[in-house]
Scaffold this motif. Structure first.
Motif, PDB file in Angstrom:
ATOM      1  N   ASP A   1       1.289   5.629  -0.419  1.00  0.00           N
ATOM      2  CA  ASP A   1       0.592   6.906  -0.461  1.00  0.00           C
ATOM      3  C   ASP A   1       0.791   7.507  -1.857  1.00  0.00           C
ATOM      4  O   ASP A   1       1.519   6.947  -2.693  1.00  0.00           O
TER       5      ASP A   1
ATOM      6  N   ASP B   1      -8.040   4.805   1.888  1.00  0.00           N
ATOM      7  CA  ASP B   1      -7.420   4.165   3.043  1.00  0.00           C
ATOM      8  C   ASP B   1      -8.480   4.070   4.143  1.00  0.00           C
ATOM      9  O   ASP B   1      -8.986   5.086   4.619  1.00  0.00           O
TER      10      ASP B   1
ATOM     11  N   THR C   1      -6.033   2.724  -7.281  1.00  0.00           N
ATOM     12  CA  THR C   1      -6.261   3.557  -6.092  1.00  0.00           C
ATOM     13  C   THR C   1      -7.496   3.097  -5.346  1.00  0.00           C
ATOM     14  O   THR C   1      -8.417   2.491  -5.919  1.00  0.00           O
TER      15      THR C   1
ATOM     16  N   GLN D   1      -7.820   8.858   3.253  1.00  0.00           N
ATOM     17  CA  GLN D   1      -7.070   9.415   2.140  1.00  0.00           C
ATOM     18  C   GLN D   1      -6.920   8.379   1.019  1.00  0.00           C
ATOM     19  O   GLN D   1      -7.030   7.176   1.250  1.00  0.00           O
TER      20      GLN D   1
ATOM     21  N   LEU E   1       0.863  -1.172   0.000  1.00  0.00           N
ATOM     22  CA  LEU E   1       0.000   0.000   0.000  1.00  0.00           C
ATOM     23  C   LEU E   1       0.906   1.231   0.000  1.00  0.00           C
ATOM     24  O   LEU E   1       1.775   1.374   0.860  1.00  0.00           O
TER      25      LEU E   1
ATOM     26  N   VAL F   1      -5.048   6.030  -1.410  1.00  0.00           N
ATOM     27  CA  VAL F   1      -3.783   5.293  -1.425  1.00  0.00           C
ATOM     28  C   VAL F   1      -3.760   4.399  -2.668  1.00  0.00           C
ATOM     29  O   VAL F   1      -4.767   4.254  -3.364  1.00  0.00           O
TER      30      VAL F   1
ATOM     31  N   VAL G   1       3.115   2.583   2.817  1.00  0.00           N
ATOM     32  CA  VAL G   1       2.283   2.686   4.009  1.00  0.00           C
ATOM     33  C   VAL G   1       2.210   1.334   4.708  1.00  0.00           C
ATOM     34  O   VAL G   1       2.255   1.241   5.938  1.00  0.00           O
TER      35      VAL G   1
END
Length: 377
Positions: A139, A208, A205, A213, A137, A215, A145
């Motif tokens: 950002d 999250d 995409t 947001q 994952l 991710v 992440v």
């Protein structure tokens, strides 16, 4: 100061706290709430348990933590533990702690969730941890992440995402596609802890669930074996094609050699001769038959002389081929004459019990030419 002395203040903590030794897969210290969490009757009973049967993905996660703990990092994560085989979902807070022999252990504080997550969620989390698919994952800036144990094993727990690729083209293209809302698909060479591999990569995409947001979810699947098999198949196909070409060339050369070794000669206006040199097998006899019959039709030949003077020692099979050639010549209305018949060859033809009644047998080529001249006049 010994480990139990340094952790004495945590003895009375209501939070289950324990120390795990990753090198020997043993618990080295635990307070009373931890004994209750692990369903251990005494500390000694807990310390005697062997956890070496933990999965490779769990070991990879723990090793990744240890590397960070040595430089002062902490970690928190939700795990499903199995004390006495019963699943318990726990929020773990982890940090490094020096063991009595100087190695680094893991100091863990666990908060049992009052409301356990749904079974489907627990299964999904465990599947992600144990799958061989490498999941990362990112950002939107391309920073990692989260990555599952398979990705940690493949690329290292602390390596940046762009280090997976030989250059920056792939990560930049992937990030650009994600920012445009596109699904990124690519098969490419990547760098792994075990050397260069060939991976199929998919990126898309999603929100999250922890922060809301956007991710980027990146999947790697190892296609090295398939690519290798395809490459070997292609190479074998090229070799097979080259072999077919070589065999075709050999066959053409063979036919050319056969034609040169038995040329059709025109000895008079209505007489042709075929000197047979070397061995006469079924394949060569069939090739000669085609050329003789074509020459008989094209030249209107009335006599065909098969000269065996240069032929190898004849066998019963050779006699059968001569008889076959003679019969084919007779069917076109021409007179077959075999010359170069020695006494030894005559005995071979007799013992072969082959019907040569349609063929005039003579001693020499001169005799054959003379016989053809006489028959025309």
């Amino acid at each position: 100061m010994k480990l139990h002395e340094r952790l004495a203040a945590l003895e009375s903590s209501p939070v289950p706290t324990w120390v795990f030794d990753l090198d020997f897969f043993r618990q080295r210290w635990a307070n009373k709430p931890a004994l209750e969490l692990w369903r251990a009757s005494t500390a000694e009973e807990l310390y005697g348990r062997d956890y070496s049967d933990m999965s490779e993905s769990t070991r990879a996660r723990m090793r990744g933590y240890i590397d960070g703990f040595r430089v002062g990092r902490t970690a928190e994560e939700e795990w499903t533990l199995y004390p006495k085989g019963e699943p318990v979902t726990v929020k773990l807070f982890m940090t490094g702690v020096p063991l009595d022999d100087g190695r680094t252990g893991v100091l863990i504080q666990g908060f049992v969730k009052e409301k356990a997550p749904s079974p489907d969620l627990v299964r999904s989390i465990e599947a992600l941890r144990h799958t061989s698919v490498m999941v990362t994952l990112l950002d939107m800036a391309g920073e990692i992440v989260l990555q599952n144990p398979a990705a940690q094993r493949a690329f290292g727990a602390s390596a940046p995402f762009h280090a997976r690729f030989p250059d920056d083209v792939v990560p930049e293209t992937l990030l650009a596609a994600a920012r445009d809302g596109e699904v990124f698909l690519l098969e490419t060479a990547v760098r792994t802890e075990s050397g260069e591999r060939w991976h199929a990569i998919e990126a898309r995409t999603l929100p999250d669930p922890a922060t809301g947001q956007t991710v980027i979810l990146v999947h790697h699947t190892d296609e090295t074996a398939r690519r290798g098999a395809e490459r070997r198949a292609a190479e074998e196909g090229q070799l097979a094609e080259a072999l077919r070409g070589t065999l075709a060339l050999v066959e053409r050369q063979k036919q050319e050699i056969l034609a040169l070794s038995a040329p059709v000669l025109e000895v008079s206006a209505r007489t042709i001769a075929l000197p047979i040199i070397g061995a006469l097998d079924a394949a060569r006899a069939a090739e000669m038959e085609g050329r003789i019959l074509g020459a008989v039709s094209a030249r209107g030949a009335e006599h065909v002389i098969l000269d065996l003077t240069g032929a190898d020692a004849l066998t019963a099979e050779t006699a059968e081929q001569v008889a076959r050639l003679g019969h084919a010549i007779r069917l076109l209305g021409a007179r077959p004459i075999a010359t170069g018949i020695t006494s030894k060859l005559a005995r071979t033809l007799v013992h072969a019990n082959v019907d040569l009644g349609e063929i005039l047998l003579l001693r020499s080529l001169r005799d054959g030419i003379e016989a053809a001249r006489r028959e025309r006049t």
